[in-house]
Design an enzyme around this catalytic site. Structure first.
Site, short mmCIF file in Angstrom:
data_model
loop_
_atom_site.label_atom_id
_atom_site.label_comp_id
_atom_site.label_asym_id
_atom_site.label_seq_id
_atom_site.Cartn_x
_atom_site.Cartn_y
_atom_site.Cartn_z
CG HIS A 65 -0.48 0.26 2.53
ND1 HIS A 65 -0.33 1.53 3.03
CD2 HIS A 65 -0.11 -0.57 3.53
CE1 HIS A 65 0.11 1.48 4.27
NE2 HIS A 65 0.25 0.21 4.59
CG ASP A 177 2.76 1.60 8.03
OD1 ASP A 177 2.39 1.04 6.98
OD2 ASP A 177 2.05 1.64 9.06
CD GLU A 207 -2.84 -1.12 5.46
OE1 GLU A 207 -2.68 -2.10 6.21
OE2 GLU A 207 -2.57 0.04 5.83
CD GLU A 208 -1.75 3.06 7.45
OE1 GLU A 208 -2.41 2.69 8.46
OE2 GLU A 208 -0.54 2.84 7.32
CG ASP A 230 1.86 -3.05 5.80
OD1 ASP A 230 2.55 -2.16 6.35
OD2 ASP A 230 0.67 -2.87 5.51
CG HIS A 317 0.97 4.22 12.57
ND1 HIS A 317 -0.40 4.12 12.66
CD2 HIS A 317 1.32 3.54 11.45
CE1 HIS A 317 -0.86 3.42 11.62
NE2 HIS A 317 0.18 3.05 10.88
#
Length: 350
Positions: A65, A177, A207-208, A230, A317
């Site tokens: 992604h 990410d 995706e998130e 990922d 994140h």
């Protein structure tokens, strides 16, 4: 890692791609795929699909992604300060005191995000975990009118982007990410040699916010085999519980998952490819549906033989996600060799 792919990786990390606002990075992806793929397509959702050997009946899909967590401008107050919603899963503590960028139609606008100084916090406020609604963006505007000349409701916001190399082949940046997984699936397509299967490398969107791009692109491709690429939590740093996540170390290779979300024959072939070509790898267990594109792949249409390969990542994140460049390189080679080992009549039914 070769210099040209490394420079492309850095360009991806420098390009904003909050969920729903992925076009800038997808433009880069399309330009990279054009000379290496037999075909390059963009679907209505915004997924970019590069493919090789599309006439083969057995279809293999790699999903990485391209979107990142971010924010979305929701209000500009009378003083010119800007409030925003989150896109994806944020820990608000990670945002305090960060340099940010608002990506407007006329170009990037630098901003900072803050709260009142510790000197002015009450005893009760010091004990309270900050919430996103209590944070604001400051672009230096003198008033609301000036801010509105630059920024519109719905403009996306990211952390200030940028790549920084560290010792021992490590690097940090926001949006590792999942720029790492995106780079791996594109580079795997480039490195793949003679194929008996059709190979689709997909830069998936959104995706998130719910694995959305993997669902739509897999429906269009209808693969028999699908691997989501990922990041996964590295456990080689303080406070992370290895008892649940396992021994996951930066620089020791990509992570191959085992568990109900993963087809056992796909896992076995990934391990065989790694061991045959002396590619370092790490195993991890996952007893529930994955929170990444491999989940959507497995459940597409009548079902897909799914796998999950991940890049170890510290501080996910956050503004300082740390990865090993060697792990990226090895993951791309692993997926290239995996695709080459698939026979035209390979049966992945468990």
């Amino acid at each position: 890692m070769e210099s040209a792919p490394l420079e492309f990786f850095k360009r991806l990390l420098d390009t904003p791609s909050p969920s729903g606002y992925e076009k800038p990075v997808q433009d880069l992806v399309r330009s990279y795929l054009k000379p290496i793929a037999d075909s390059v397509e963009t679907d209505l959702h915004g997924n970019v699909i590069g493919a090789k050997n599309t006439s083969a009946p057995l279809r293999v899909m790699y999903a990485g992604h391209c979107d990142q967590i971010g924010m979305l401008v929701s209000q500009i107050d009378e003083l010119g300060f800007i409030y925003a919603q989150t896109i994806g899963g944020w820990d608000p503590q990670q945002l305090i005191g960060q340099r940010m960028v608002i990506w407007t139609s006329t170009g990037p606008v630098p901003a900072v995000i803050a709260r009142k100084p510790i000197h002015l916090l009450t005893d009760e406020e010091r004990k309270t975990v900050v919430q996103t609604k209590d944070l604001w963006l400051d672009i230096g505007a003198k008033d609301q009118a000036e801010a509105k000349e630059l920024v519109r409701i719905g403009d996306p916001v990211t952390l200030k982007l940028g790549f920084e190399e560290m010792r021992n082949g490590l690097a940090n940046a926001p949006k590792m990410d999942n720029t790492t997984g995106l780079w791996v699936v594109l580079e795997a397509l480039r490195r793949a040699g003679k194929l008996n299967c059709a190979l689709y490398s997909v830069s998936t969107v959104q995706e998130e916010i719910g694995l959305r791009g993997a669902k739509t692109s897999a429906h269009g491709i209808n693969p028999q085999v699908g691997i989501g690429v990922d990041v996964f939590h590295a456990t080689d740093c303080p406070t992370i519980d290895k008892r649940q996540l396992g021994e996951i170390t930066l620089g020791k290779g990509p992570v191959i998952f085992r568990g109900p979300n993963m087809n056992p024959k796909v896992v076995d072939l990934l391990v065989e490819a790694a061991e045959s070509y002396k590619i370092p790898y790490q195993l991890a267990a996952l007893g529930k549906p994955a929170s990444n594109d491999s989940n959507a792949l497995q459940m597409s249409q009548a079902g897909v033989a799914a796998g999950c390969v991940s890049i170890p990542n510290r501080y996910m994140h956050s503004a300082v996600e740390v990865i090993s460049l060697e792990d990226l390189d090895n993951a791309a080679t692993l997926l290239a060799r995996f695709a080459e080992m698939i026979d035209a009549d390979h049966d992945f039914r468990p």
